[in-house]
Design a protein around this motif. Sequence first.
Motif, PDB file in Angstrom:
ATOM      1  N   PHE A  54       0.855  -1.250  -0.216  1.00 38.84           N
ATOM      2  CA  PHE A  54      -0.063   0.011   0.111  1.00 38.84           C
ATOM      3  C   PHE A  54       0.820   1.310   0.000  1.00 38.84           C
ATOM      4  CE2 PHE A  54       0.947  -0.082   4.463  1.00 38.84           C
ATOM      5  CZ  PHE A  54       0.816   1.175   4.937  1.00 38.84           C
ATOM      6  N   TYR A  55       2.157   1.291   0.562  1.00 38.50           N
ATOM      7  CA  TYR A  55       2.910   2.481   0.503  1.00 38.50           C
ATOM      8  C   TYR A  55       3.594   2.769  -0.762  1.00 38.50           C
ATOM      9  CZ  TYR A  55       5.364  -1.373   2.898  1.00 38.50           C
ATOM     10  OH  TYR A  55       5.755  -2.675   3.394  1.00 38.50           O
ATOM     11  N   ASP A  56       3.376   1.731  -1.714  1.00 38.07           N
ATOM     12  CA  ASP A  56       4.000   1.934  -3.268  1.00 38.07           C
ATOM     13  C   ASP A  56       2.849   2.248  -4.059  1.00 38.07           C
ATOM     14  OD1 ASP A  56       6.103   2.645  -4.747  1.00 38.07           O
ATOM     15  OD2 ASP A  56       6.493   0.564  -5.330  1.00 38.07           O
ATOM     16  N   LEU A  57       1.684   2.451  -3.599  1.00 35.14           N
ATOM     17  CA  LEU A  57       0.531   2.633  -4.570  1.00 35.14           C
ATOM     18  C   LEU A  57       0.576   3.945  -5.282  1.00 35.14           C
ATOM     19  CD1 LEU A  57      -2.612   0.967  -2.535  1.00 35.14           C
ATOM     20  CD2 LEU A  57      -1.365   0.021  -4.479  1.00 35.14           C
ATOM     21  N   TYR A  58      -0.173   4.269  -6.198  1.00 36.37           N
ATOM     22  CA  TYR A  58      -0.017   5.667  -6.929  1.00 36.37           C
ATOM     23  C   TYR A  58      -0.920   6.483  -6.062  1.00 36.37           C
ATOM     24  CZ  TYR A  58       2.942   3.429 -10.150  1.00 36.37           C
ATOM     25  OH  TYR A  58       4.062   3.101 -11.030  1.00 36.37           O
ATOM     26  N   TYR A  59      -0.717   7.747  -6.062  1.00 34.53           N
ATOM     27  CA  TYR A  59      -1.725   8.587  -5.325  1.00 34.53           C
ATOM     28  C   TYR A  59      -1.560   9.807  -5.683  1.00 34.53           C
ATOM     29  CZ  TYR A  59       2.653  10.160  -3.221  1.00 34.53           C
ATOM     30  OH  TYR A  59       3.903  10.702  -2.868  1.00 34.53           O
ATOM     31  N   LEU A  60      -2.851  10.769  -5.533  1.00 31.71           N
ATOM     32  CA  LEU A  60      -3.085  12.126  -5.854  1.00 31.71           C
ATOM     33  C   LEU A  60      -2.506  12.812  -4.630  1.00 31.71           C
ATOM     34  CD1 LEU A  60      -6.246  12.223  -7.452  1.00 31.71           C
ATOM     35  CD2 LEU A  60      -4.114  11.728  -8.513  1.00 31.71           C
ATOM     36  N   GLY A  61      -2.019  14.206  -4.673  1.00 33.29           N
ATOM     37  CA  GLY A  61      -1.470  14.899  -3.868  1.00 33.29           C
ATOM     38  C   GLY A  61       0.081  15.365  -4.169  1.00 33.29           C
ATOM     39  N   SER A  62       0.559  14.443  -5.088  1.00 33.32           N
ATOM     40  CA  SER A  62       1.953  14.795  -5.159  1.00 33.32           C
ATOM     41  C   SER A  62       2.304  16.086  -5.948  1.00 33.32           C
ATOM     42  CB  SER A  62       2.651  13.774  -6.312  1.00 33.32           C
ATOM     43  OG  SER A  62       2.010  13.811  -7.638  1.00 33.32           O
ATOM     44  N   LYS A  63       3.289  16.411  -6.459  1.00 31.39           N
ATOM     45  CA  LYS A  63       3.642  17.801  -6.956  1.00 31.39           C
ATOM     46  C   LYS A  63       3.092  18.064  -8.367  1.00 31.39           C
ATOM     47  CE  LYS A  63       8.019  15.739  -8.946  1.00 31.39           C
ATOM     48  NZ  LYS A  63       9.440  15.447  -9.116  1.00 31.39           N
ATOM     49  N   ARG A  64       2.342  16.630  -8.946  1.00 34.22           N
ATOM     50  CA  ARG A  64       1.465  16.917 -10.052  1.00 34.22           C
ATOM     51  C   ARG A  64       0.036  17.201  -9.879  1.00 34.22           C
ATOM     52  NH1 ARG A  64       4.223  11.861 -10.586  1.00 34.22           N
ATOM     53  NH2 ARG A  64       2.370  10.795  -9.828  1.00 34.22           N
ATOM     54  N   THR A  65      -0.387  17.006  -8.421  1.00 33.94           N
ATOM     55  CA  THR A  65      -1.721  17.344  -8.185  1.00 33.94           C
ATOM     56  C   THR A  65      -1.804  18.057  -7.066  1.00 33.94           C
ATOM     57  OG1 THR A  65      -1.863  15.191  -7.381  1.00 33.94           O
ATOM     58  CG2 THR A  65      -2.874  15.669  -9.468  1.00 33.94           C
ATOM     59  N   ARG A  66      -0.908  19.230  -7.017  1.00 32.40           N
ATOM     60  CA  ARG A  66      -0.852  20.040  -5.659  1.00 32.40           C
ATOM     61  C   ARG A  66      -2.372  20.711  -5.288  1.00 32.40           C
ATOM     62  NH1 ARG A  66       3.182  23.989  -8.641  1.00 32.40           N
ATOM     63  NH2 ARG A  66       2.419  22.581 -10.426  1.00 32.40           N
ATOM     64  N   GLY A  67      -2.577  20.888  -4.023  1.00 34.59           N
ATOM     65  CA  GLY A  67      -3.827  21.049  -3.562  1.00 34.59           C
ATOM     66  C   GLY A  67      -4.760  19.956  -3.075  1.00 34.59           C
ATOM     67  N   ILE A  68      -4.340  18.833  -3.470  1.00 32.78           N
ATOM     68  CA  ILE A  68      -4.937  17.704  -2.950  1.00 32.78           C
ATOM     69  C   ILE A  68      -4.118  17.271  -1.548  1.00 32.78           C
ATOM     70  CG2 ILE A  68      -5.948  15.565  -3.374  1.00 32.78           C
ATOM     71  CD1 ILE A  68      -6.140  16.310  -6.262  1.00 32.78           C
ATOM     72  N   ASN A  69      -4.958  16.786  -0.524  1.00 35.91           N
ATOM     73  CA  ASN A  69      -4.082  16.223   0.614  1.00 35.91           C
ATOM     74  C   ASN A  69      -3.305  15.196   0.131  1.00 35.91           C
ATOM     75  OD1 ASN A  69      -5.213  18.203   1.932  1.00 35.91           O
ATOM     76  ND2 ASN A  69      -6.461  16.898   3.277  1.00 35.91           N
ATOM     77  N   ASN A  70      -2.097  15.049   0.579  1.00 38.07           N
ATOM     78  CA  ASN A  70      -1.214  14.010   0.173  1.00 38.07           C
ATOM     79  C   ASN A  70      -1.707  12.427   0.456  1.00 38.07           C
ATOM     80  OD1 ASN A  70       1.418  12.813  -0.701  1.00 38.07           O
ATOM     81  ND2 ASN A  70       2.289  12.823   1.433  1.00 38.07           N
ATOM     82  N   ARG A  71      -1.877  11.703  -0.433  1.00 41.31           N
ATOM     83  CA  ARG A  71      -2.176  10.331  -0.416  1.00 41.31           C
ATOM     84  C   ARG A  71      -3.639  10.319  -0.214  1.00 41.31           C
ATOM     85  NH1 ARG A  71       2.444   6.670  -0.239  1.00 41.31           N
ATOM     86  NH2 ARG A  71       4.239   7.889   0.122  1.00 41.31           N
ATOM     87  N   ARG A  72      -4.553  11.391  -0.553  1.00 36.80           N
ATOM     88  CA  ARG A  72      -5.843  11.370  -0.258  1.00 36.80           C
ATOM     89  C   ARG A  72      -6.528  10.358  -1.076  1.00 36.80           C
ATOM     90  NH1 ARG A  72     -10.381  10.569   0.613  1.00 36.80           N
ATOM     91  NH2 ARG A  72     -11.891  12.165   0.617  1.00 36.80           N
ATOM     92  N   PHE A  73      -6.320  10.050  -2.338  1.00 40.17           N
ATOM     93  CA  PHE A  73      -6.768   9.013  -2.900  1.00 40.17           C
ATOM     94  C   PHE A  73      -5.520   8.015  -3.664  1.00 40.17           C
ATOM     95  CE2 PHE A  73      -9.647  12.891  -3.468  1.00 40.17           C
ATOM     96  CZ  PHE A  73     -10.733  12.323  -2.967  1.00 40.17           C
ATOM     97  N   GLN A  74      -5.581   6.850  -3.438  1.00 39.64           N
ATOM     98  CA  GLN A  74      -4.417   6.085  -3.925  1.00 39.64           C
ATOM     99  C   GLN A  74      -5.068   4.622  -4.379  1.00 39.64           C
ATOM    100  OE1 GLN A  74      -1.791   5.095  -0.586  1.00 39.64           O
ATOM    101  NE2 GLN A  74      -3.436   4.783   0.828  1.00 39.64           N
ATOM    102  N   ASP A  75      -4.317   4.240  -5.247  1.00 37.83           N
ATOM    103  CA  ASP A  75      -4.942   2.846  -5.929  1.00 37.83           C
ATOM    104  C   ASP A  75      -3.614   2.306  -6.680  1.00 37.83           C
ATOM    105  OD1 ASP A  75      -6.632   0.632  -6.506  1.00 37.83           O
ATOM    106  OD2 ASP A  75      -8.302   1.946  -6.537  1.00 37.83           O
ATOM    107  N   ASN A  76      -3.898   1.358  -7.535  1.00 36.64           N
ATOM    108  CA  ASN A  76      -2.999   0.571  -8.282  1.00 36.64           C
ATOM    109  C   ASN A  76      -2.791   1.380  -9.763  1.00 36.64           C
ATOM    110  OD1 ASN A  76      -4.271  -2.052  -7.022  1.00 36.64           O
ATOM    111  ND2 ASN A  76      -2.224  -2.460  -7.209  1.00 36.64           N
ATOM    112  N   ALA A  77      -3.620   2.181 -10.104  1.00 32.97           N
ATOM    113  CA  ALA A  77      -3.546   3.042 -11.465  1.00 32.97           C
ATOM    114  C   ALA A  77      -3.500   4.455 -10.962  1.00 32.97           C
ATOM    115  CB  ALA A  77      -4.314   2.551 -12.517  1.00 32.97           C
ATOM    116  N   GLU A  78      -2.916   5.220 -12.061  1.00 40.91           N
ATOM    117  CA  GLU A  78      -3.329   6.628 -11.682  1.00 40.91           C
ATOM    118  C   GLU A  78      -3.111   7.576 -13.254  1.00 40.91           C
ATOM    119  OE1 GLU A  78      -0.947  10.826 -10.514  1.00 40.91           O
ATOM    120  OE2 GLU A  78      -0.353   8.925  -9.790  1.00 40.91           O
ATOM    121  N   LEU A  79      -4.026   8.440 -13.450  1.00 37.40           N
ATOM    122  CA  LEU A  79      -4.104   9.019 -14.560  1.00 37.40           C
ATOM    123  C   LEU A  79      -4.481  10.365 -14.081  1.00 37.40           C
ATOM    124  CD1 LEU A  79      -4.152   9.818 -17.723  1.00 37.40           C
ATOM    125  CD2 LEU A  79      -6.530   9.405 -17.578  1.00 37.40           C
ATOM    126  N   SER A  80      -3.380  11.583 -14.293  1.00 37.66           N
ATOM    127  CA  SER A  80      -3.213  12.837 -13.777  1.00 37.66           C
ATOM    128  C   SER A  80      -2.674  13.685 -14.900  1.00 37.66           C
ATOM    129  CB  SER A  80      -2.771  13.021 -12.680  1.00 37.66           C
ATOM    130  OG  SER A  80      -1.363  12.657 -12.632  1.00 37.66           O
TER     131      SER A  80
END
Length: 366
Positions: free
Chosen positions: A263-289
Amino acid sequence: MIKNTVLSIAIICCCYLTTVAQNKNKSKQDSTVKKNLKISAFPVAFYTPETAFGFGGLGIGTFWLNPENRDTRPSSVQLGLSYTTKSQFLLYMPFEFYRDNEKWRVVGEFGFYKYFYNFYGVGMDAKEADEETYEVTFPRVRFSIVRELFTNFSIGVGYEFDNFSNLKIKENGILSSSEVIGKRDGTISNIGLVAFYDARDHIFYPTKGIYIQGNVFTSSQILGSSFSYYKAELDTRYYQKLGKRHILASNLFLAHSSNNTPFYDLYYLGSKRTRGINNRRFQDNAELSFALEYRFPIAGRFGGAAFGSTGTVASDLAKVLQSSYINAAGVGLRYIINKRDGVRLRVDYAMSNEGGNFYFTIKEAF
């Protein structure tokens, strides 16, 4: 009412130090060698609910390896050190080395972290009210060495290592009761293939060009991995000048990992690509941003930025186009700490529909 929103406050510009070694009494050759190194450093303080108050320093050194031509891209080493009032410790050293007129590139990071991370659950249905934090200690190694095969295109091998220990999770919390992999510590040890096309005009502050990087990694029990999984990533960036000093930058990121990913290597929103979203607010096996940023001058060394992003995560790559998306937007201030190489100090504030966050670091987000 929005609860448990992470608010980060960066207390900036306590001091600023730029060092260029000079000595007029020494030989011209000795002076040239010393001027090769450019160092910028400054202290930083911050506050978040999960870390409380923190303080430390950030620095970056840029240089050319001998006997590299000064017209090539400079190598760099960053160093960050932070400590919080909750006894958290962060030590990290990203680096980039260029050799043989940029035909060889070594990129990576060494680090040691004792830190808290957010956990809300997995997927876009994770509830903000379920936020909890977990503490983990780990050394980190990121390393890739690539060779240019033809103009702007390089390929090589990469390695990832995280040794997670002393994992402390909330008793009877959502993480404790979930079925995610990795709740009892473990080691990530992945090896893979790295390839990229880099036609940017600069590495620290691109004004035009394109950058495309693809990675495929698999875990290796031979190298000590506790898990068996693979992951693949595609990172695409495009830069376009709008007038003399105005720049439009974009970043499209697509990634997927197999079902056995910890779980700590899942992809997540809240990184530098998606600033403004709380870190690891949404995480799962796939990401599109996707992120879009407008960068502009203000006065002297100061510049600004306005940016927005949208993104989603899903259980597999086929579902990212069917998943719900979350949007974020923000503004930022830039200060050139190294005019020779264009290195900038970055301060951003960004918001989503769940609140906002401050960001303070070196170099652009992408």
